[in-house]
Write a protein that holds these residues in place. Structure first.
Motif, mmCIF file in Angstrom:
data_model
loop_
_atom_site.group_PDB
_atom_site.id
_atom_site.type_symbol
_atom_site.label_atom_id
_atom_site.label_comp_id
_atom_site.label_asym_id
_atom_site.label_seq_id
_atom_site.Cartn_x
_atom_site.Cartn_y
_atom_site.Cartn_z
ATOM 1 N N ASP A 1 6.275 -5.923 -9.950
ATOM 2 C CA ASP A 1 5.244 -5.241 -9.175
ATOM 3 C C ASP A 1 3.884 -5.820 -9.525
ATOM 4 O O ASP A 1 3.520 -5.875 -10.699
ATOM 5 N N ILE A 2 3.143 -6.236 -8.523
ATOM 6 C CA ILE A 2 1.741 -6.587 -8.780
ATOM 7 C C ILE A 2 0.893 -5.341 -8.564
ATOM 8 O O ILE A 2 0.209 -4.882 -9.456
ATOM 9 N N SER A 3 0.959 -4.766 -7.388
ATOM 10 C CA SER A 3 0.300 -3.481 -7.170
ATOM 11 C C SER A 3 0.868 -2.816 -5.934
ATOM 12 O O SER A 3 1.145 -3.474 -4.931
ATOM 13 N N HIS A 4 1.032 -1.505 -6.025
ATOM 14 C CA HIS A 4 1.351 -0.698 -4.852
ATOM 15 C C HIS A 4 0.195 0.253 -4.551
ATOM 16 O O HIS A 4 0.341 1.175 -3.760
ATOM 17 N N GLY A 5 -0.933 -0.005 -5.191
ATOM 18 C CA GLY A 5 -2.087 0.866 -5.048
ATOM 19 C C GLY A 5 -3.149 0.331 -4.109
ATOM 20 O O GLY A 5 -4.293 0.794 -4.130
ATOM 21 N N ILE A 6 -2.781 -0.647 -3.275
ATOM 22 C CA ILE A 6 -3.702 -1.074 -2.221
ATOM 23 C C ILE A 6 -4.043 0.155 -1.374
ATOM 24 O O ILE A 6 -3.160 0.960 -1.055
ATOM 25 N N GLY A 7 -5.308 0.315 -1.039
ATOM 26 C CA GLY A 7 -5.680 1.436 -0.178
ATOM 27 C C GLY A 7 -4.867 1.396 1.096
ATOM 28 O O GLY A 7 -4.616 0.313 1.641
ATOM 29 N N PRO A 8 -4.419 2.549 1.617
ATOM 30 C CA PRO A 8 -3.601 2.539 2.822
ATOM 31 C C PRO A 8 -4.187 1.628 3.894
ATOM 32 O O PRO A 8 -5.320 1.834 4.324
ATOM 33 N N ASP B 1 0.840 -1.202 0.000
ATOM 34 C CA ASP B 1 0.000 0.000 0.000
ATOM 35 C C ASP B 1 0.875 1.252 0.000
ATOM 36 O O ASP B 1 0.461 2.301 0.468
ATOM 37 N N PHE B 2 2.075 1.148 -0.589
ATOM 38 C CA PHE B 2 3.039 2.258 -0.535
ATOM 39 C C PHE B 2 2.800 3.315 -1.604
ATOM 40 O O PHE B 2 3.383 4.391 -1.542
ATOM 41 N N GLY B 3 2.000 2.997 -2.627
ATOM 42 C CA GLY B 3 1.919 3.905 -3.761
ATOM 43 C C GLY B 3 3.245 3.948 -4.501
ATOM 44 O O GLY B 3 4.224 3.293 -4.099
ATOM 45 N N LEU B 4 3.277 4.725 -5.573
ATOM 46 C CA LEU B 4 4.491 4.793 -6.383
ATOM 47 C C LEU B 4 5.149 6.163 -6.328
ATOM 48 O O LEU B 4 6.203 6.371 -6.910
ATOM 49 N N ASP B 5 4.528 7.118 -5.627
ATOM 50 C CA ASP B 5 5.113 8.452 -5.587
ATOM 51 C C ASP B 5 6.270 8.522 -4.605
ATOM 52 O O ASP B 5 7.225 9.258 -4.813
#
Lengths: 291, 291, 291
Positions: free
Chosen positions: C35-42, C9-13
């Motif tokens: 990368d599968i996803s870093h866009g998991i909600g915090p 949930d780290f995001g990419l920014d």
């Protein structure tokens, strides 16, 4: 072949990053390209300077770091290569390496201008030197076909652009002034106040109470981890980068403090009074502003 | 093994891109997968068509490009493979390769339908052909276990879907009409008007004044780089893709022009009048609308 | 060397993901990181649990999956390694592997706590165990310098944290209750109701009419693909993950149903009445709420 890392303000929706990778792989097909971040705020040199210093040193020896935040592209600003004992950094000479240059391993680093067109793309546009100059230069370095010195003449350290006012400092006995340099995805406020500076303020002991002020909020004491306070409560801690951060456990310090990059952060320390409790006339203990 | 690039409208928050990579690596563990963009607007074929033509040719020879923007997935639309002298493109036959097919190197490109289930995943769902058909086909090509011709029968170029009205054109002497095809992260308006078309309009010389109109704004002249005008001022320039762009130095042309993809852009050229200044009855020079 | 995948949930920014990659490459330079996803909600454990179960099994045998959604970092929560017949998963013991553990291949999976400091970074901070513990442990596994059993003592499956109430279930004859676990980029509502459960409800035949209710909307029947209904119309279908999804063709089911993760979804089935039309007193057929 080497690891080549990328820090840019290009975002990921456009093809700019992919095109830089295309250029790199055309020159060094074995290069291992790692994205650090393309989410630097457009042309935000402070944020990029901080991220370069915080993230790049984690990479293995021999890594080549491209930092492409370049509001002056196409003007007279020069492009700079810096080689310290472990890594090479390539970036515009606009101050974006200010904090990298302050790191201990950068003492005595070699500095060269990037000017040798033999290591550029054949056609150089006026708007995308990341693609036309920095990416191919990195790939020639990575492939072992260029050295830093081959990229151009030595650069005088005194002549380099620098970002002024970056880095927390002690402004009076018991007082540090710094700034928010980055707000992360969790709303944590990352400051430019290093852990070492806080240690100095505390005098190495626990005998001093710290107070951190950001926006209109004040936080007492330093926590070890986010979950040291209840959910929704604010805290200050030394974050994973080694700098002071302000956070809200399972919440957003950005919203809590209404702060954004550039806003001032103050830390103060005072001796904890001995046996102060219960004395008449003593001011009530300050409430943690998070309550 | 080869470079396999990805252009999709999947975004990066979902696992769709990661799953396509999983499928590719399961077939060709040596494939080098490079993201160009997953930020294409959902089902925005024009934006994807433009990005494919602008970014893919930068990659080294032998690259395989997957362009997965596929609003018709699960319907009768076919899947297409295109091989030009340097690269292979795999995409739905929905016009998304319209601009790739117009590039000079695409003349005489080989075209095949993707229909050979030997190169698909064993189970084909109805909703994610990027994962079930295009990714495995690309990986079989990359691994050298398939050729384009093995994927399916030849496709008749006349029968392919195409996006109409894409690409700037001269509509009258001294006039070009095009459109905004992409707004980049910096708010730059990228048009479909090629540099060569602008050159044609100018007649190769500097004797003609260009005027670019987008939204309710007009910009006079062509700049070389973003910093040619003061911060906050608009400009038109040939961007790094080789197409006309409208920008605001350190600002956003999107906000300035209030434009979005699909909006028309007009370029006009007229001879610069000699000694025109001061003549009676002549209309005042137009103010640059950016002032 | 192995494939190492990342779900966070780290995001990419921020640079968090890049720094984890730096640590991995410092230990295993040959690791292939995807990368599968870093866009998991915090701190959204449900979304991460679902994504891990949906995406990770697509990867080739031997893959190592890091799932770093860790609201309890720095507290007493332990870190867990799970090895099934094909893959290894490393994650905090906070329930984020709940659905991975329910997959058939996880039966009899080996479970170990991650506690052996020989495979950690030398300095362990209190706020970023993804970097300090999970990334180096994965890299030691990938490099073949550690086995799961070497990471720490066996974990008792009964003692593990689990997310309660995850997964659709039959609540009454002809009725399933589940929830929205993810909203994808296209606004599709992904539920935790497996295809197999729907099949059970239908009794294997077509003799039952399904009705799906989400928010204040009701959808009749199950479609095969998004384009089975007209643009702008809602549908329910078994999505590419093998779970029930609610979608709007070329539109957003999130906006249509006004649903978000956590909202309930109900499926009901009833026998289609034979020759029911026209009978007196029978209620009118319900209008599809999408019309």
């Amino acid at each position: 072949m080497a690891v080549i890392t990328l820090i840019t303000d290009f975002g990921l929706d456009d093809e700019y990053v992919g095109v830089m990778k295309a250029v790199i792989l055309g020159i060094d097909p074995a290069a291992l390209i790692v994205d650090i971040s393309h989410g630097i705020g457009p042309q935000d040199l402070v944020q990029a300077a901080f991220m370069a210093a915080a993230a790049c040193p984690h990479f293995p020896d021999g890594a080549i770091h491209l930092v492409v935040v370049d509001p002056g592209v196409g003007t007279g600003r020069r492009l700079l290569g810096l080689q310290d004992g472990r890594h090479i950094y390539l970036a515009p000479d606009n101050g974006v390496l200010t904090l990298v240059r302050r790191r201990p391993e950068a003492t005595g680093a070699r500095l060269h201008w990037i000017e040798n067109r033999a290591f550029f793309r054949p056609q150089i546009g006026a708007t995308f030197h990341g693609r036309d100059i920095l990416a191919p230069a990195a790939a020639h370095l990575s492939a072992g076909r260029a050295t830093l010195a081959a990229l151009g003449p030595p650069a005088d350290p005194e002549s380099l652009a620098a970002i002024e006012g970056l880095g927390g400092r002690i402004t009076a006995p018991g007082r540090i002034r710094g700034q928010v340099v980055h707000v992360d995805r969790f709303g944590n406020l990352v400051t430019d106040i290093e852990a070492g500076l806080i240690e100095k303020l505390r005098g190495g002991g626990d005998g001093r109470l710290l107070r951190v002020a950001a926006g209109r909020r004040r936080i007492a004491g330093l926590s070890a981890t986010y979950a040291d306070v209840e959910a929704g409560r604010p805290l200050a801690l030394i974050g994973s980068r080694g700098f002071l951060e302000i956070a809200v456990n399972r919440g957003s310090a950005r919203d809590f403090c209404r702060c954004r990059p550039g806003d001032g952060v103050h830390v103060s320390a005072r001796r904890i009074p001995v046996a102060a409790a219960g004395r008449r006339g003593r001011p009530k203990p300050r409430r943690n502003s998070g309550t």
